[in-house]
Scaffold this active site. Structure first.
Site, short mmCIF file in Angstrom:
data_model
loop_
_atom_site.label_atom_id
_atom_site.label_comp_id
_atom_site.label_asym_id
_atom_site.label_seq_id
_atom_site.Cartn_x
_atom_site.Cartn_y
_atom_site.Cartn_z
N GLU A 126 -3.71 7.49 -3.95
CA GLU A 126 -3.64 6.20 -3.25
C GLU A 126 -3.41 5.08 -4.25
O GLU A 126 -4.16 4.93 -5.21
CB GLU A 126 -4.94 5.95 -2.49
CG GLU A 126 -4.92 4.68 -1.67
CD GLU A 126 -6.26 4.39 -1.03
OE1 GLU A 126 -7.25 4.19 -1.75
OE2 GLU A 126 -6.33 4.37 0.21
N TYR B 201 0.86 -1.20 0.00
CA TYR B 201 0.00 0.00 0.00
C TYR B 201 0.88 1.24 0.00
O TYR B 201 1.86 1.31 0.75
CB TYR B 201 -0.89 0.00 1.26
CG TYR B 201 -1.78 1.21 1.36
CD1 TYR B 201 -3.08 1.19 0.88
CD2 TYR B 201 -1.31 2.40 1.95
CE1 TYR B 201 -3.90 2.31 0.97
CE2 TYR B 201 -2.11 3.51 2.03
CZ TYR B 201 -3.41 3.46 1.54
OH TYR B 201 -4.21 4.58 1.63
#
Ligand code: ADP
Ligand code: MG
Length: 396
Positions: free
Chosen positions: A204, A116
């Site tokens: 993101e 991530y």
């Protein structure tokens, strides 16, 4: 403002952020054509909506998953036909879901690890912060809640930008060494450049993957842009997809109004964000529920007020309207004329309570009184809220 994943990938290409090849398609036939143009023996087909959690989402048709892997262009065409025109519900769309009008067809990759990586503005320190975690692919909120030690936060000095030593620290904490560290560092650096040069408020990448053949790639992308900077980002504005947005908000933004749609049934028309917030609170306090936040601003024109009123009246869930104006700079009579104009044009069939105070208030009240409109005046903000809640409850 948000954009689709396939548009985010166009930005990746422009800024040198590594990802896998692929293209957007609008029909099953186009999906097949895109697939024929790709190399590699596996494909990924992804629904394009302004919401995440697509992989685990379900279509209202019963078809499961907004992200699928397949082997042939014919299968890609078949999957596309199951997704296009269908409503996809994910944990981010709400129960109404979103209609899929476009899909992304890309080369699938053999994933060794899912990580991530995100950059956003930290409101507490007012600087960009990098968030990275080895726990990619899954719901990052759960990781943040259950195992916060697995999330790395690196604040960035906005004057220096993301420094090489920082990209190495981040890569190393993600377990990336040697050539993988070099690839990741370059990707982080380019993504940071994209974040600042395009006035993003959030980028993101979930998942950022390491492939079995030794590449670091961004496989998914979610972007938010700072609306206040859009005036200097024409290429981003051109990517806006208004079909993904609340239609009431789209209309309001055309008229320079600050409008946010909510779930209640009492519409409010207010000048000033602070007063708008207070008005929503007081509606709740009086036992009602606001249908929107609407700030017409300190210097609204008669046309803007009329447009605001039209937007409110076009909303079928609205059962009553509360106008709460404190005329500091605003001329109350301008507001009154805007209300009368829009109400006469649309035909006002629901209760309207008006509380006017301040600059030129007597003229405003006179305009309303002489208009013949059916409305109730109010003494103060609490009185106004109680009146509209009572009126809506009587009609319910
Ligand atoms: P969402 O976050 O909306 O569910 P993602 O793009 O993150 O959508 O896809 C969900 C999952 O699908 C990823 O975590 C990954 O495991 C898999 N996936 C996505 N793209 C690919 C690809 N190109 N090759 C292989 N697997 C993929
Ligand atoms: Mg994802």
């Amino acid at each position: 403002m948000n954009i689709h994943e396939f548009q985010a990938r166009e930005l990746f290409a422009e800024f040198g952020v590594a990802t896998q090849p692929g293209k957007v398609a609008h029909s099953p036939e186009e999906a097949e054509k895109v697939a024929l143009g790709l190399s590699g023996d596996r494909l990924v087909i992804k629904a394009q909506i302004h919401a995440g959690g697509r992989g685990k989402g379900t279509f209202k048709s019963g078809f499961k998953g907004g992200v699928h892997l397949c082997n042939t262009p014919t299968e890609a065409k078949d999957l596309a036909s199951k997704m296009l025109g269908q409503i996809l519900v994910t944990h981010q769309t709400g129960p109404d879901g979103k209609e899929v009008g476009k899909i992304f067809v890309g080369e699938a990759v053999d994933i060794a690890r899912e990580l991530y990586f995100a950059i956003l503005i930290d409101r507490a320190t007012s600087v960009p912060v990098v968030i990275a975690s080895t726990e990619g692919g899954v719901d990052i909120e759960t990781v943040a809640e259950k195992s916060p030690e697995r999330i790395l936060r690196v604040p960035v000095n906005p004057f220096l930008g993301l420094m090489p030593y920082q990209t190495r620290i981040i890569a190393s904490s993600l377990g990336l060494t040697g050539p993988l560290m070099n690839q990741a560092s370059k990707l982080f650096f380019n993504l940071y450049r994209l974040f600042t040069e395009r006035d993003c408020s959030m980028v993101e990448v979930n998942p950022l993957v390491v492939t079995n053949d030794g590449h670091v790639l961004a496989l998914d992308a979610k972007f938010n842009f700072d609306d206040n900077a859009l005036y200097r980002q024409p290429s981003i504005v051109a990517m806006r997809d208004v079909t993904e947005e609340d239609q009431r908000e789209v209309e309001a933004s055309k008229h320079g109004l600050n409008y946010i749609g909510l779930d209640g049934n009492i519409a409010c028309l207010v000048n000033g964000a602070g007063l708008a917030m207070a008005t929503m609170d007081i509606i709740q306090h009086a036992g009602g529920s606001p249908a929107n936040f609407l700030d017409v601003g300190g210097g609204a024109t008669r046309e803007q007020v009329a447009s605001a009123f039209r937007i409110i009246l076009a909303d079928k869930s609205v059962k009553g309207i509360l106008v709460n104006i404190f005329g500091g700079i605003m001329d109350c009579d301008v507001i009154a004329h805007g209300i009368v104009e829009a109400a006469k044009e649309t035909g006002l069939a629901i209760p309207l309570v008006v509380r006017l105070e301040g600059n030129n208030v007597e003229a405003g009240k006179k305009t309303l009184a002489e208009s013949g409109l059916k409305l109730e005046g109010a003494e103060n903000i609490l009185d106004a809220a109680r009146r509209i809640v009572a009126a809506v409850n009587v009609n319910a």
